[in-house]
Design a protein around this motif. Sequence first.
Motif, PDB file in Angstrom:
ATOM      1  N   VAL A 179      23.389  14.448  43.854  1.00 21.52           N
ATOM      2  CA  VAL A 179      22.059  15.296  44.217  1.00 21.52           C
ATOM      3  C   VAL A 179      21.789  14.369  45.871  1.00 21.52           C
ATOM      4  CG1 VAL A 179      20.159  16.420  44.436  1.00 21.52           C
ATOM      5  CG2 VAL A 179      21.212  16.382  42.925  1.00 21.52           C
ATOM      6  N   GLU A 180      21.877  15.147  46.724  1.00 19.75           N
ATOM      7  CA  GLU A 180      21.667  14.903  48.045  1.00 19.75           C
ATOM      8  C   GLU A 180      20.194  15.377  48.184  1.00 19.75           C
ATOM      9  OE1 GLU A 180      23.304  16.585  51.398  1.00 19.75           O
ATOM     10  OE2 GLU A 180      25.884  16.437  50.454  1.00 19.75           O
ATOM     11  N   ASP A 181      19.687  14.102  47.941  1.00 24.62           N
ATOM     12  CA  ASP A 181      18.661  13.917  47.919  1.00 24.62           C
ATOM     13  C   ASP A 181      17.136  14.603  49.518  1.00 24.62           C
ATOM     14  OD1 ASP A 181      18.293  11.700  46.233  1.00 24.62           O
ATOM     15  OD2 ASP A 181      18.149   9.873  48.017  1.00 24.62           O
ATOM     16  N   ASP A 182      18.062  14.696  50.546  1.00 23.29           N
ATOM     17  CA  ASP A 182      17.512  15.144  52.002  1.00 23.29           C
ATOM     18  C   ASP A 182      17.313  17.033  51.332  1.00 23.29           C
ATOM     19  OD1 ASP A 182      20.209  15.837  52.189  1.00 23.29           O
ATOM     20  OD2 ASP A 182      19.881  16.480  54.407  1.00 23.29           O
ATOM     21  N   GLU A 183      17.847  17.284  50.089  1.00 23.73           N
ATOM     22  CA  GLU A 183      17.836  18.870  49.920  1.00 23.73           C
ATOM     23  C   GLU A 183      17.050  19.051  48.628  1.00 23.73           C
ATOM     24  OE1 GLU A 183      19.127  21.441  52.012  1.00 23.73           O
ATOM     25  OE2 GLU A 183      19.494  20.170  53.187  1.00 23.73           O
ATOM     26  N   MET A 184      16.242  18.275  48.553  1.00 29.94           N
ATOM     27  CA  MET A 184      15.737  17.855  47.428  1.00 29.94           C
ATOM     28  C   MET A 184      14.172  17.131  47.239  1.00 29.94           C
ATOM     29  SD  MET A 184      17.199  19.971  44.939  1.00 29.94           S
ATOM     30  CE  MET A 184      16.392  19.894  43.458  1.00 29.94           C
ATOM     31  N   ASP A 185      13.662  18.465  48.212  1.00 28.07           N
ATOM     32  CA  ASP A 185      12.465  17.885  48.745  1.00 28.07           C
ATOM     33  C   ASP A 185      11.284  18.345  47.314  1.00 28.07           C
ATOM     34  OD1 ASP A 185      12.277  15.315  49.876  1.00 28.07           O
ATOM     35  OD2 ASP A 185      12.610  16.607  52.527  1.00 28.07           O
ATOM     36  N   GLU A 186       9.732  17.598  46.587  1.00 26.72           N
ATOM     37  CA  GLU A 186       9.090  19.036  46.046  1.00 26.72           C
ATOM     38  C   GLU A 186       8.817  19.564  47.179  1.00 26.72           C
ATOM     39  OE1 GLU A 186       8.800  19.155  43.313  1.00 26.72           O
ATOM     40  OE2 GLU A 186       9.921  17.611  42.955  1.00 26.72           O
TER      41      GLU A 186
ATOM     42  N   ALA B  72      33.058  29.233  53.410  1.00 26.88           N
ATOM     43  CA  ALA B  72      32.139  29.138  53.221  1.00 26.88           C
ATOM     44  C   ALA B  72      30.963  29.266  52.389  1.00 26.88           C
ATOM     45  CB  ALA B  72      31.238  30.327  54.612  1.00 26.88           C
ATOM     46  N   TYR B  73      31.268  29.664  51.029  1.00 23.17           N
ATOM     47  CA  TYR B  73      30.286  29.807  49.932  1.00 23.17           C
ATOM     48  C   TYR B  73      29.932  28.698  49.665  1.00 23.17           C
ATOM     49  CZ  TYR B  73      28.282  31.745  45.917  1.00 23.17           C
ATOM     50  OH  TYR B  73      28.008  32.628  44.539  1.00 23.17           O
ATOM     51  N   PHE B  74      31.192  27.741  48.951  1.00 20.38           N
ATOM     52  CA  PHE B  74      30.910  26.398  48.568  1.00 20.38           C
ATOM     53  C   PHE B  74      30.504  25.177  49.500  1.00 20.38           C
ATOM     54  CE2 PHE B  74      32.397  22.142  48.752  1.00 20.38           C
ATOM     55  CZ  PHE B  74      33.101  21.652  47.073  1.00 20.38           C
ATOM     56  N   TRP B  75      30.264  25.579  50.842  1.00 20.43           N
ATOM     57  CA  TRP B  75      28.934  24.838  51.636  1.00 20.43           C
ATOM     58  C   TRP B  75      27.946  25.860  51.417  1.00 20.43           C
ATOM     59  CZ3 TRP B  75      30.214  20.480  52.577  1.00 20.43           C
ATOM     60  CH2 TRP B  75      31.191  19.804  52.935  1.00 20.43           C
ATOM     61  N   VAL B  76      27.505  27.143  51.514  1.00 16.89           N
ATOM     62  CA  VAL B  76      26.534  27.461  50.965  1.00 16.89           C
ATOM     63  C   VAL B  76      25.710  27.251  49.344  1.00 16.89           C
ATOM     64  CG1 VAL B  76      25.354  29.663  50.300  1.00 16.89           C
ATOM     65  CG2 VAL B  76      27.007  29.895  52.049  1.00 16.89           C
ATOM     66  N   ILE B  77      26.419  27.637  48.414  1.00 15.69           N
ATOM     67  CA  ILE B  77      26.253  26.543  47.332  1.00 15.69           C
ATOM     68  C   ILE B  77      25.765  24.895  47.241  1.00 15.69           C
ATOM     69  CG2 ILE B  77      26.635  25.774  45.285  1.00 15.69           C
ATOM     70  CD1 ILE B  77      28.453  28.607  45.064  1.00 15.69           C
ATOM     71  N   ALA B  78      27.141  24.124  48.128  1.00 14.38           N
ATOM     72  CA  ALA B  78      26.150  23.014  48.243  1.00 14.38           C
ATOM     73  C   ALA B  78      25.219  22.087  49.151  1.00 14.38           C
ATOM     74  CB  ALA B  78      27.411  21.984  48.958  1.00 14.38           C
ATOM     75  N   LYS B  79      24.913  23.225  49.865  1.00 13.14           N
ATOM     76  CA  LYS B  79      23.578  22.963  50.969  1.00 13.14           C
ATOM     77  C   LYS B  79      22.101  23.276  50.527  1.00 13.14           C
ATOM     78  CE  LYS B  79      24.164  19.955  53.655  1.00 13.14           C
ATOM     79  NZ  LYS B  79      24.394  18.914  53.591  1.00 13.14           N
ATOM     80  N   PHE B  80      22.989  24.721  50.044  1.00 10.57           N
ATOM     81  CA  PHE B  80      21.256  25.337  49.104  1.00 10.57           C
ATOM     82  C   PHE B  80      21.015  24.247  48.066  1.00 10.57           C
ATOM     83  CE2 PHE B  80      21.751  28.121  53.018  1.00 10.57           C
ATOM     84  CZ  PHE B  80      20.518  27.996  52.982  1.00 10.57           C
ATOM     85  N   SER B  81      21.875  23.822  47.691  1.00  8.54           N
ATOM     86  CA  SER B  81      21.125  23.076  45.739  1.00  8.54           C
ATOM     87  C   SER B  81      20.960  21.385  45.979  1.00  8.54           C
ATOM     88  CB  SER B  81      22.837  23.538  45.083  1.00  8.54           C
ATOM     89  OG  SER B  81      23.306  23.253  44.944  1.00  8.54           O
ATOM     90  N   GLY B  82      21.772  21.313  47.252  1.00 13.31           N
ATOM     91  CA  GLY B  82      21.572  20.082  47.884  1.00 13.31           C
ATOM     92  C   GLY B  82      22.396  18.947  46.774  1.00 13.31           C
ATOM     93  N   LEU B  83      23.874  19.713  46.433  1.00  8.53           N
ATOM     94  CA  LEU B  83      24.990  18.855  45.726  1.00  8.53           C
ATOM     95  C   LEU B  83      25.819  18.411  46.150  1.00  8.53           C
ATOM     96  CD1 LEU B  83      25.264  21.530  42.826  1.00  8.53           C
ATOM     97  CD2 LEU B  83      24.394  19.287  42.436  1.00  8.53           C
ATOM     98  N   GLY B  84      26.640  17.315  46.404  1.00 13.05           N
ATOM     99  CA  GLY B  84      27.439  16.283  46.544  1.00 13.05           C
ATOM    100  C   GLY B  84      29.123  16.961  46.414  1.00 13.05           C
TER     101      GLY B  84
END
Length: 441
Positions: free
Chosen positions: A209-216, A399-411
């Motif tokens: 998980v990308e840390d910058d996408e999972m802030d509390e 594009a949907y692949f990247w929407v999921i990746a960036k909004f979930s924080g998955l690498g």
Amino acid sequence: MTHSLPYLLFLLAAGVAVIVLMTTKLRVPAFFALLAACLLVGTGIQFPLTQTVDVMKTGFGNIMKSLGLIIALGTTLGVLLEYTGSTTVMASALLKLLGNQLAPLAMSITGFVVGLPIFCDSGYIVLSGLNRSMAKRTGISVATMSVSLATGLYAIHCLVPPHPGASAAATAIGVDFGRLILVGVLVALPAMVVGNLWARYAGKGSIEVEDDEMDEATDVDALPSLLKACLPVFVPIILIALKSFMIAGNKTSGWLSLANALGDPSIALLVGVLLAFNCKRKWTKAELHTLLHNSVEKAGGILMIIGMGGAFGAILAATKIGEHFGQSVALGSMGIFFPFLLTSVLKTAQGSSTVAIITASSLVLPLLPALGLDNETGKLLCVLAMGAGSMMISHANDAYFWVIAKFSGLGMKAMLRVYSVASLLMGLTTLAMVYLLSKIL
């Protein structure tokens, strides 16, 4: 210059390999990895550099046109819902109703229902805050929860009108919309279940998980009521649904005109943003400035990656790999397998499910008699088979692949392992369902 199908498939594989290696091994930002892949494929098909850049600009611009405002407003909505504690309130209500063990299935079903009227991209953006909040509260991995939601949305998006791909294919082939919706929903259900099961299996344990996408979320003094928390999410969904299902023909008078305007995804999300401000009693200028500034910055990074994914898709589409595939495959008695394979190649090559099924329908239409699909049932099965093909394989040019990746924080590793494989399994499951229908109908 004309290239052979094996050579074009090699270029496709090389482009994807460059993206995967640069993002996972070299830790190069996805934007530059996609840029390198575009230049590699463009050079491989012997485009002049200026032509390659022009194609990239077109693909990038098309994604910005279709998703730019949606992602900016959706990101803002997500930030506000998380800051006000609205996602925490909704997650608590869902978990109280269903329990922790059923949380992934709950997200799949939510995505399936929400996906009926709205695009999977918009639906994921609207629900991403809720999804992440539930992942935190249940302790279930973000990969499992995110892909459960994503595949629920994806199953319905690829098969059922009013989504543009299925709608355009039904119109081109000559399939009744009502029948396609009814059968399409039934066919999409097993695909949703398979996506959920794979998410639960492959998403177990610690997933990158990308840390910058999972802030509390920021602490707040008082949580909103369940009603206030839900309104910013469900009002946009209802508005978009009204436009999809209740606007008929070209009527523009009275409340139909208003529903048409409010049902635009960008306007509907703006309404959601305004409602989100009601989830906190008092706002300071400093809070508003910080939140809105952070939202715009976060959306900018997401848009750059998604836009370059669109550019990569445009480069691959310029290779005309779908046309080569159609000319190279002997039809014979392939039946529903030909439209499935053709759409699969188009989807994997250029990324967009909608473009894949629309392009495939135009290529398949004159071939229906040769395929034995020129009757009413055959046409229905043909559209469903193309819908199955448009599911696979979702990867770095989607594009949907990247929407999921960036909004979930998955690498990248987690996305390929969990989501991309899920899209493959969903497509194969849907094809199996269409084959069974061909034996029954």
